[in-house]
Design a protein around this motif. Structure first.
Motif, PDB file in Angstrom:
ATOM      1  N   ILE A 196       0.865  -1.178   0.000  1.00  0.00           N
ATOM      2  CA  ILE A 196       0.000   0.000   0.000  1.00  0.00           C
ATOM      3  C   ILE A 196       0.898   1.223   0.000  1.00  0.00           C
ATOM      4  CG2 ILE A 196      -0.197  -0.069   2.524  1.00  0.00           C
ATOM      5  CD1 ILE A 196      -3.096   0.993   2.153  1.00  0.00           C
ATOM      6  N   ASP A 197       0.554   2.209  -0.811  1.00  0.00           N
ATOM      7  CA  ASP A 197       1.426   3.371  -0.878  1.00  0.00           C
ATOM      8  C   ASP A 197       0.831   4.556  -0.125  1.00  0.00           C
ATOM      9  OD1 ASP A 197       0.676   3.928  -4.412  1.00  0.00           O
ATOM     10  OD2 ASP A 197      -0.427   4.537  -2.625  1.00  0.00           O
ATOM     11  N   SER A 198       1.498   5.684  -0.200  1.00  0.00           N
ATOM     12  CA  SER A 198       1.155   6.816   0.655  1.00  0.00           C
ATOM     13  C   SER A 198      -0.208   7.431   0.341  1.00  0.00           C
ATOM     14  CB  SER A 198       2.235   7.893   0.550  1.00  0.00           C
ATOM     15  OG  SER A 198       2.394   8.288  -0.788  1.00  0.00           O
ATOM     16  N   ASP A 199      -0.755   7.175  -0.848  1.00  0.00           N
ATOM     17  CA  ASP A 199      -2.092   7.701  -1.130  1.00  0.00           C
ATOM     18  C   ASP A 199      -3.170   6.636  -0.992  1.00  0.00           C
ATOM     19  OD1 ASP A 199      -1.973   7.829  -4.813  1.00  0.00           O
ATOM     20  OD2 ASP A 199      -1.920   6.171  -3.392  1.00  0.00           O
ATOM     21  N   GLY A 200      -2.782   5.463  -0.474  1.00  0.00           N
ATOM     22  CA  GLY A 200      -3.748   4.413  -0.198  1.00  0.00           C
ATOM     23  C   GLY A 200      -3.981   3.417  -1.317  1.00  0.00           C
ATOM     24  N   SER A 201      -3.280   3.575  -2.423  1.00  0.00           N
ATOM     25  CA  SER A 201      -3.403   2.591  -3.503  1.00  0.00           C
ATOM     26  C   SER A 201      -2.780   1.274  -3.075  1.00  0.00           C
ATOM     27  CB  SER A 201      -2.708   3.104  -4.764  1.00  0.00           C
ATOM     28  OG  SER A 201      -3.341   4.279  -5.222  1.00  0.00           O
ATOM     29  N   THR A 202      -3.364   0.172  -3.566  1.00  0.00           N
ATOM     30  CA  THR A 202      -2.926  -1.151  -3.128  1.00  0.00           C
ATOM     31  C   THR A 202      -2.579  -2.041  -4.303  1.00  0.00           C
ATOM     32  OG1 THR A 202      -5.211  -1.949  -3.078  1.00  0.00           O
ATOM     33  CG2 THR A 202      -4.317  -1.051  -1.031  1.00  0.00           C
ATOM     34  N   ALA A 203      -1.788  -3.070  -4.034  1.00  0.00           N
ATOM     35  CA  ALA A 203      -1.444  -4.076  -5.027  1.00  0.00           C
ATOM     36  C   ALA A 203      -1.251  -5.404  -4.311  1.00  0.00           C
ATOM     37  CB  ALA A 203      -0.179  -3.692  -5.786  1.00  0.00           C
ATOM     38  N   TYR A 204      -1.533  -6.504  -5.047  1.00  0.00           N
ATOM     39  CA  TYR A 204      -1.492  -7.828  -4.444  1.00  0.00           C
ATOM     40  C   TYR A 204      -0.789  -8.819  -5.356  1.00  0.00           C
ATOM     41  CZ  TYR A 204      -5.153  -5.782  -1.579  1.00  0.00           C
ATOM     42  OH  TYR A 204      -5.859  -4.959  -0.745  1.00  0.00           O
ATOM     43  N   ALA A 205      -0.126  -9.776  -4.724  1.00  0.00           N
ATOM     44  CA  ALA A 205       0.415 -10.892  -5.480  1.00  0.00           C
ATOM     45  C   ALA A 205      -0.732 -11.819  -5.867  1.00  0.00           C
ATOM     46  CB  ALA A 205       1.435 -11.639  -4.622  1.00  0.00           C
ATOM     47  N   ASP A 206      -0.556 -12.548  -6.963  1.00  0.00           N
ATOM     48  CA  ASP A 206      -1.627 -13.421  -7.461  1.00  0.00           C
ATOM     49  C   ASP A 206      -2.073 -14.451  -6.419  1.00  0.00           C
ATOM     50  OD1 ASP A 206      -0.390 -13.573 -10.897  1.00  0.00           O
ATOM     51  OD2 ASP A 206      -1.635 -12.101  -9.863  1.00  0.00           O
ATOM     52  N   ALA A 207      -1.151 -14.880  -5.568  1.00  0.00           N
ATOM     53  CA  ALA A 207      -1.465 -15.935  -4.594  1.00  0.00           C
ATOM     54  C   ALA A 207      -2.538 -15.522  -3.592  1.00  0.00           C
ATOM     55  CB  ALA A 207      -0.201 -16.357  -3.858  1.00  0.00           C
ATOM     56  N   VAL A 208      -2.712 -14.219  -3.387  1.00  0.00           N
ATOM     57  CA  VAL A 208      -3.658 -13.765  -2.365  1.00  0.00           C
ATOM     58  C   VAL A 208      -4.730 -12.840  -2.921  1.00  0.00           C
ATOM     59  CG1 VAL A 208      -1.858 -13.969  -0.621  1.00  0.00           C
ATOM     60  CG2 VAL A 208      -2.309 -11.731  -1.659  1.00  0.00           C
ATOM     61  N   LYS A 209      -4.639 -12.502  -4.183  1.00  0.00           N
ATOM     62  CA  LYS A 209      -5.588 -11.563  -4.782  1.00  0.00           C
ATOM     63  C   LYS A 209      -7.009 -12.104  -4.649  1.00  0.00           C
ATOM     64  CE  LYS A 209      -3.819  -9.593  -8.274  1.00  0.00           C
ATOM     65  NZ  LYS A 209      -3.286  -9.317  -9.623  1.00  0.00           N
ATOM     66  N   GLY A 210      -7.915 -11.268  -4.169  1.00  0.00           N
ATOM     67  CA  GLY A 210      -9.299 -11.667  -3.987  1.00  0.00           C
ATOM     68  C   GLY A 210      -9.598 -12.242  -2.609  1.00  0.00           C
ATOM     69  N   ARG A 211      -8.568 -12.591  -1.849  1.00  0.00           N
ATOM     70  CA  ARG A 211      -8.778 -13.139  -0.497  1.00  0.00           C
ATOM     71  C   ARG A 211      -8.216 -12.232   0.595  1.00  0.00           C
ATOM     72  NH1 ARG A 211      -6.475 -17.747   1.206  1.00  0.00           N
ATOM     73  NH2 ARG A 211      -4.673 -17.501  -0.153  1.00  0.00           N
ATOM     74  N   PHE A 212      -7.159 -11.521   0.306  1.00  0.00           N
ATOM     75  CA  PHE A 212      -6.522 -10.645   1.299  1.00  0.00           C
ATOM     76  C   PHE A 212      -6.756  -9.191   0.901  1.00  0.00           C
ATOM     77  CE2 PHE A 212      -2.912 -13.788   2.631  1.00  0.00           C
ATOM     78  CZ  PHE A 212      -3.877 -14.739   2.942  1.00  0.00           C
ATOM     79  N   ILE A 213      -6.910  -8.347   1.914  1.00  0.00           N
ATOM     80  CA  ILE A 213      -7.080  -6.916   1.690  1.00  0.00           C
ATOM     81  C   ILE A 213      -6.131  -6.157   2.617  1.00  0.00           C
ATOM     82  CG2 ILE A 213      -8.645  -4.944   1.799  1.00  0.00           C
ATOM     83  CD1 ILE A 213     -10.943  -6.891   1.322  1.00  0.00           C
ATOM     84  N   VAL A 214      -5.370  -5.228   2.046  1.00  0.00           N
ATOM     85  CA  VAL A 214      -4.497  -4.374   2.846  1.00  0.00           C
ATOM     86  C   VAL A 214      -5.118  -2.978   2.900  1.00  0.00           C
ATOM     87  CG1 VAL A 214      -3.020  -3.834   0.851  1.00  0.00           C
ATOM     88  CG2 VAL A 214      -2.157  -3.485   3.172  1.00  0.00           C
ATOM     89  N   TYR A 215      -5.120  -2.397   4.081  1.00  0.00           N
ATOM     90  CA  TYR A 215      -5.655  -1.042   4.236  1.00  0.00           C
ATOM     91  C   TYR A 215      -4.987  -0.386   5.428  1.00  0.00           C
ATOM     92  CZ  TYR A 215      -8.755  -3.247   7.715  1.00  0.00           C
ATOM     93  OH  TYR A 215      -9.258  -3.950   8.788  1.00  0.00           O
ATOM     94  N   GLN A 216      -5.175   0.909   5.568  1.00  0.00           N
ATOM     95  CA  GLN A 216      -4.537   1.609   6.674  1.00  0.00           C
ATOM     96  C   GLN A 216      -5.498   2.597   7.318  1.00  0.00           C
ATOM     97  OE1 GLN A 216      -1.113   3.122   4.627  1.00  0.00           O
ATOM     98  NE2 GLN A 216      -2.180   4.867   3.736  1.00  0.00           N
ATOM     99  N   ASP A 217      -5.298   2.792   8.604  1.00  0.00           N
ATOM    100  CA  ASP A 217      -6.048   3.772   9.382  1.00  0.00           C
ATOM    101  C   ASP A 217      -5.051   4.850   9.791  1.00  0.00           C
ATOM    102  OD1 ASP A 217      -7.295   5.250  11.418  1.00  0.00           O
ATOM    103  OD2 ASP A 217      -8.526   3.557  12.016  1.00  0.00           O
ATOM    104  N   THR A 218      -5.083   5.963   9.091  1.00  0.00           N
ATOM    105  CA  THR A 218      -4.083   6.998   9.346  1.00  0.00           C
ATOM    106  C   THR A 218      -4.280   7.659  10.705  1.00  0.00           C
ATOM    107  OG1 THR A 218      -5.440   8.591   8.139  1.00  0.00           O
ATOM    108  CG2 THR A 218      -3.707   7.465   6.912  1.00  0.00           C
ATOM    109  N   ALA A 219      -5.499   7.678  11.220  1.00  0.00           N
ATOM    110  CA  ALA A 219      -5.737   8.276  12.536  1.00  0.00           C
ATOM    111  C   ALA A 219      -5.083   7.439  13.637  1.00  0.00           C
ATOM    112  CB  ALA A 219      -7.231   8.411  12.788  1.00  0.00           C
ATOM    113  N   LYS A 220      -5.140   6.116  13.478  1.00  0.00           N
ATOM    114  CA  LYS A 220      -4.525   5.225  14.458  1.00  0.00           C
ATOM    115  C   LYS A 220      -3.073   4.884  14.095  1.00  0.00           C
ATOM    116  CE  LYS A 220      -8.823   2.926  15.808  1.00  0.00           C
ATOM    117  NZ  LYS A 220      -9.547   1.624  15.881  1.00  0.00           N
ATOM    118  N   ASN A 221      -2.680   5.266  12.876  1.00  0.00           N
ATOM    119  CA  ASN A 221      -1.343   4.949  12.371  1.00  0.00           C
ATOM    120  C   ASN A 221      -1.080   3.445  12.357  1.00  0.00           C
ATOM    121  OD1 ASN A 221       0.937   6.355  11.216  1.00  0.00           O
ATOM    122  ND2 ASN A 221       2.145   5.505  12.886  1.00  0.00           N
ATOM    123  N   ILE A 222      -2.020   2.680  11.814  1.00  0.00           N
ATOM    124  CA  ILE A 222      -1.898   1.230  11.746  1.00  0.00           C
ATOM    125  C   ILE A 222      -2.214   0.775  10.325  1.00  0.00           C
ATOM    126  CG2 ILE A 222      -2.781  -0.973  12.586  1.00  0.00           C
ATOM    127  CD1 ILE A 222      -3.503   0.384  15.193  1.00  0.00           C
TER     128      ILE A 222
END
Length: 129
Positions: free
Chosen positions: A50-76
């Motif tokens: 995940i990059d600084s503007d929130g865009s995401t990318a996934y490897a084929d092995a996990v695409k459709g099953r895993f989601i990466v996201y961030q909470d900037t208020a909690k910094n997590i």
């Protein structure tokens, strides 16, 4: 000193879900971050970024099953794992690049571990059949 601390690993049954957390020592939306995993006898595998503007990318092995996201208020940064399978069992760790590069840059280079400069210690995910 740059630190990243993961949490949330657990032992689950196949088909179940889990959410991992990564807490970096610096502001989360200033850098490109990634998730990697490594099982016994295997090389470390990049699976999401995940990059600084929130865009995401996934490897084929996990695409459709895993989601990466961030909470900037909690910094997590989070990794939501769904429909887990036995082969997903691994130590999952988060990593950070020195800069705020796009995930396109990371994905085009195969999520290589050499693209990241700082690493957490990891959290264990075990999936039973």
């Amino acid at each position: 000193q740059v630190t990243l601390v993961e949490s949330g690993g657990d032992s689950v049954l196949a088909g179940e879900s889990l959410t991992l957390s990564c807490t970096p020592s610096e502001q989360i939306d200033r850098y490109c971050l990634g998730w990697f995993r490594q099982s016994n006898g295997s090389e470390r595998e990049g699976i999401a970024a995940i990059d600084s503007d929130g865009s995401t990318a996934y490897a084929d092995a996990v695409k459709g099953r895993f989601i990466v996201y961030q909470d900037t208020a909690k910094n997590i940064m989070y990794l939501q794992l769904s429909n887990l399978q036995h082969e997903d069992s691994a130590t999952y760790c988060c990593a950070r690049r020195r800069g705020a590069d796009s995930v396109v840059y990371i994905a085009n280079r195969g999520f290589g571990r050499r693209l990241f400069h700082y690493w957490g210690q990891g959290t264990q995910v075990t999936v039973s059949p």
